[in-house]
Design an enzyme around this catalytic site. Structure first.
Site, mmCIF file in Angstrom:
data_model
loop_
_atom_site.group_PDB
_atom_site.id
_atom_site.type_symbol
_atom_site.label_atom_id
_atom_site.label_comp_id
_atom_site.label_asym_id
_atom_site.label_seq_id
_atom_site.Cartn_x
_atom_site.Cartn_y
_atom_site.Cartn_z
ATOM 1 N N SER A 122 36.959 -18.304 -56.642
ATOM 2 C CA SER A 122 35.865 -18.842 -57.453
ATOM 3 C C SER A 122 36.321 -19.341 -58.822
ATOM 4 O O SER A 122 35.598 -20.088 -59.479
ATOM 5 C CB SER A 122 34.762 -17.788 -57.636
ATOM 6 O OG SER A 122 35.228 -16.703 -58.413
ATOM 7 N N LYS A 159 34.120 -14.246 -64.177
ATOM 8 C CA LYS A 159 33.386 -15.501 -64.333
ATOM 9 C C LYS A 159 33.374 -15.934 -65.804
ATOM 10 O O LYS A 159 33.693 -15.159 -66.697
ATOM 11 C CB LYS A 159 31.931 -15.351 -63.843
ATOM 12 C CG LYS A 159 31.777 -15.078 -62.355
ATOM 13 C CD LYS A 159 32.139 -16.265 -61.507
ATOM 14 C CE LYS A 159 31.845 -16.021 -60.034
ATOM 15 N NZ LYS A 159 32.763 -15.027 -59.431
#
Length: 205
Positions: A122, A159
């Site tokens: 990701s 993230k």
């Protein structure tokens, strides 16, 4: 110097980090709280073992009577590699530590406190790849745009952080992943640390 057990290494690292951050060693009670001991007496026993191995000197009569020895200054503790994180447990709990790597924490700015093995792709667009070791500086707050290690409910993720009012968005660096939206009025989110560097997969294994 005789080798240290993983727990002794963890305590010695905690002492060094506390001195670096605050200018003073932790108390026995602080050590017990941070490492999940039932009492300060348990911390005292580990400190005595470290003193016998020449890592520290214990000065009686004061709660912060711990001093690093000159010999210990030559010892490289390395950084703990965190594996799977159990729900509700501190990320640096001993049971989460897979092993220690002989990496100088100060090669990263700010200094790294632990390594986290990257799972998934990701964050691939900024060079954080599957299997990499992410160097993380332990902290509890983040600014917009920083790459963080965050715990959302019981899941730990890496993230890019963005906060808008009571809503936090955790953005991936991969077009295949939608942002994670966290409404702080009804969901829990904990910042575990700031990403400060990457050790490429296999480079230190």
């Amino acid at each position: 110097m005789r080798p240290l057990t993983p727990r002794q290494t963890e305590i010695l690292e905690l002492i060094k980090r506390n001195i670096a951050d605050t200018g003073m060693p932790p108390t026995r009670a602080e050590i017990a709280t941070r490492l999940g001991f039932k009492s300060a007496n348990a911390a005292e026993e580990h400190l005595k073992a470290l003193a016998k191995k020449g890592c520290i000197e214990i000065m009686p009569g004061t709660s912060r009577g711990i001093r690093l020895t000159q010999e210990d200054a030559e010892v490289e503790l390395g950084l703990p590699l965190i594996g799977q994180v159990a729900a509700g447990e501190p990320i640096l709990a001993q049971e989460h530590v897979e092993q220690y790597f002989q990496v100088d924490p100060h090669m990263f700015k700010p200094a790294a406190n632990f390594l986290l093995r990257v799972r998934g792709d990701s964050m691939k667009n900024i060079g954080i790849l599957e299997g990499d070791l992410l160097a993380v500086h332990k902290m509890q707050e983040a600014k917009n745009g920083q790459v963080v290690v965050a715990r959302v409910e019981d899941d730990v993720t890496v993230k890019r952080f963005e906060k808008k009012g009571n809503v936090i968005y955790l953005h991936a660096e991969n077009e295949d992943y939608a942002p994670i939206k966290v409404d702080l009025t009804c969901q829990s989110l904990t910042i575990e640390g700031l990403a400060v560097g990457v050790i490429r997969n296999g480079a230190w294994l």
